[in-house]
Write a protein that holds these residues in place. Structure first.
Motif, mmCIF file in Angstrom:
data_model
loop_
_atom_site.group_PDB
_atom_site.id
_atom_site.type_symbol
_atom_site.label_atom_id
_atom_site.label_comp_id
_atom_site.label_asym_id
_atom_site.label_seq_id
_atom_site.Cartn_x
_atom_site.Cartn_y
_atom_site.Cartn_z
ATOM 1 N N THR A 207 6.109 67.263 11.477
ATOM 2 C CA THR A 207 5.160 67.172 12.586
ATOM 3 C C THR A 207 4.008 66.235 12.244
ATOM 4 N N ALA A 208 3.472 66.358 11.032
ATOM 5 C CA ALA A 208 2.379 65.475 10.622
ATOM 6 C C ALA A 208 2.864 64.037 10.467
ATOM 7 N N GLY A 209 4.055 63.877 9.896
ATOM 8 C CA GLY A 209 4.607 62.529 9.716
ATOM 9 C C GLY A 209 4.839 61.825 11.035
ATOM 10 N N GLN A 210 5.273 62.559 12.038
ATOM 11 C CA GLN A 210 5.491 61.976 13.366
ATOM 12 C C GLN A 210 4.182 61.511 13.996
ATOM 13 N N ARG A 211 3.078 62.062 13.521
ATOM 14 C CA ARG A 211 1.764 61.674 14.026
ATOM 15 C C ARG A 211 1.129 60.569 13.182
ATOM 16 N N GLY A 212 1.953 59.973 12.321
ATOM 17 C CA GLY A 212 1.477 58.840 11.534
ATOM 18 C C GLY A 212 0.814 59.198 10.223
ATOM 19 N N ARG A 213 0.858 60.458 9.830
ATOM 20 C CA ARG A 213 0.245 60.858 8.552
ATOM 21 C C ARG A 213 1.192 60.550 7.400
ATOM 22 N N ARG A 214 0.615 60.134 6.291
ATOM 23 C CA ARG A 214 1.390 59.909 5.064
ATOM 24 C C ARG A 214 1.474 61.254 4.337
ATOM 25 N N VAL A 215 2.689 61.798 4.255
ATOM 26 C CA VAL A 215 2.871 63.168 3.768
ATOM 27 C C VAL A 215 3.819 63.197 2.583
ATOM 28 N N ALA A 216 3.452 63.986 1.575
ATOM 29 C CA ALA A 216 4.352 64.258 0.445
ATOM 30 C C ALA A 216 4.651 65.745 0.399
ATOM 31 N N VAL A 217 5.921 66.093 0.267
ATOM 32 C CA VAL A 217 6.354 67.483 0.068
ATOM 33 C C VAL A 217 6.697 67.647 -1.403
ATOM 34 N N LEU A 218 6.012 68.562 -2.070
ATOM 35 C CA LEU A 218 6.274 68.827 -3.482
ATOM 36 C C LEU A 218 7.010 70.154 -3.600
ATOM 37 N N VAL B 262 8.349 60.932 5.679
ATOM 38 C CA VAL B 262 7.857 61.955 4.761
ATOM 39 C C VAL B 262 8.506 61.743 3.407
ATOM 40 N N GLU B 263 7.717 61.814 2.356
ATOM 41 C CA GLU B 263 8.248 61.661 1.001
ATOM 42 C C GLU B 263 8.508 63.049 0.410
ATOM 43 N N ILE B 264 9.756 63.317 0.047
ATOM 44 C CA ILE B 264 10.135 64.609 -0.534
ATOM 45 C C ILE B 264 10.352 64.424 -2.026
ATOM 46 N N LEU B 265 9.641 65.210 -2.817
ATOM 47 C CA LEU B 265 9.796 65.159 -4.263
ATOM 48 C C LEU B 265 10.208 66.547 -4.754
ATOM 49 N N ALA B 266 11.463 66.684 -5.150
ATOM 50 C CA ALA B 266 11.984 67.962 -5.638
ATOM 51 C C ALA B 266 11.900 68.006 -7.161
#
Length: 388
Positions: free
Chosen positions: A22-33, A124-128
């Motif tokens: 949702t945040a990424g669709q609004r243009g936010r740069r998001v990382a999921v850790l 969205v950048e996903i870092l597992a």
């Protein structure tokens, strides 16, 4: 090495991924850790591997919280139909298994794959496999790992509860809440099997695997579903449901024959009143082994109509005082968590710490069995994603 984002989401489960999308669709740069080696591990095992991803009849009274009104606005902003639209957009086949409960036709991997595709589309950048050791506040939040620092003005805690530790569950989200001075409602296992005391184990646990259609009650709550006898106590949907409302100090009531008058014929006929006839009557409504055991343990003192009426009442009001639960190892969710008084009901943002959000299971909102906890995850994640 330092990495800068608009938002850091701690936890790659249902709530965290929905928030990031949702945040990424609004243009936010998001990382999921995500601490585990892959995202969505709990999604993958849910619903017997088919993921009960929502419930068509989701209402606020399907949730348990110290503040039962908190979830109303969150659930209204992102409905089951909103998630169904997303599922249909990705052409994932699904079906309604029980009233309102929606499952994937093939595999829960379809839902995880959908969320991964949506994350990719939203950049969205996903870092597992990333272990966050510490979080510090300041002009920005800083999440420290062994090798890197992640900086962002918004931090979303979507780390889940304490249930199913073998899947990686930890208390990290609660520790972060306490670090920032936020209240925690006492946590306990919910949607969890209940255990018998020694006497009832001796009486019933050799019947492990036997089930019955019952009504389980505790206080004002009641659920009509299946009950399953286990090697340690009771499980099955009815027991899991009522466990969320059991406070550890009151008995639960079980109606073994809801809507049925088991002993009516015996009371109407003067002849043939004996233990064998009573067992035959109970075998008509219960599995044979459970019927015979029940009558053996609750034999009428006499064969009068009054005594048979007492036997009937006992079958509809079996009072069981559990010795405990199977604990977080077997619990589907965690009840309790971050106090909702600490959060905005519109955005899930902390009232004390701007830019800090808590979503999903870590919050003191717990759904009943049947897709409600996933709907809370989607809805709370969506609301936080709009707030970032």
């Amino acid at each position: 090495m330092t990495r800068n984002y608009d938002a850091i989401v701690l936890g790659g489960g249902a709530a965290g991924l929905m928030c990031a999308i949702t945040a990424g669709q609004r243009g936010r740069r998001v990382a999921v850790l995500e601490r585990s080696e892959r995202i969505g591990k709990k999604i993958l095992i849910s619903g017997g591997g088919r993921c009960n991803f929502t419930n068509l009849h989701c209402r606020p009274d399907n949730f348990l919280s110290a503040n039962p009104h908190f979830c109303k606005s969150v659930l209204a902003r992102y409905t089951p139909q909103d998630f169904i639209d997303l599922v249909e957009k990705h052409r994932i086949p699904y079906h309604e298994k029980k009233v309102g409960q929606l499952f994937c036709d093939s595999s829960a991997q379809d839902i995880v794959g959908m969320l991964e595709e949506e994350c990719s589309a939203a950049k969205v950048e996903i870092l597992a496999g990333v272990f966050v050791r510490e979080v510090r506040p300041g002009d920005h939040f800083v999440a420290f790992t062994d090798r890197e620092e992640f900086h962002a003005p918004a931090l979303v805690v979507a780390t889940g509860g304490l249930s199913i530790p073998k899947m990686g569950a930890t208390a990290f989200g609660y520790e972060l809440a306490r670090q920032f001075g936020m209240k925690i409602r006492e946590c306990r296992p919910a949607l969890v099997p209940l255990t018998f005391d020694a006497e009832n184990r001796k009486h019933y646990c050799d019947l492990a695997g036997v089930s019955a259609d019952i009504v389980a009650s505790c206080g004002q709550q009641k659920f009509r579903e299946k009950m399953l006898i286990t090697h340690r106590g009771l499980s099955g949907p009815a027991i899991l449901q009522i466990s969320s409302y059991w406070n550890g100090s009151m008995p639960i009531a079980i109606d073994l024959a809801p809507g049925k008058d088991v002993t009516r014929r015996l009371r109407e006929e003067a002849a043939g009143r004996d233990l064998g006839a009573a067992k035959a009557a109970f075998r008509a409504v219960l599995a044979e082994r459970l019927a015979e055991r029940w009558v053996n343990l609750h034999p009428p003192q006499r064969w009068t109509n009054h005594a048979l009426e007492e036997l009937e009442r006992a079958a509809h009001h079996w009072r069981v005082m559990p010795s405990g639960t199977e604990g977080y190892d077997k619990a589907e969710v965690t009840a309790g968590g971050v106090d909702t008084d600490e959060l905005s009901a519109k955005t899930m943002e902390s009232r004390k710490v701007p830019g800090l959000y808590f979503i999903g299971e870590v919050v003191d909102v717990t759904g009943q069995l049947g897709g409600f906890n996933f709907q809370w995850a989607w809805a709370s994640g969506f609301c936080a994603g709009l707030g970032i």
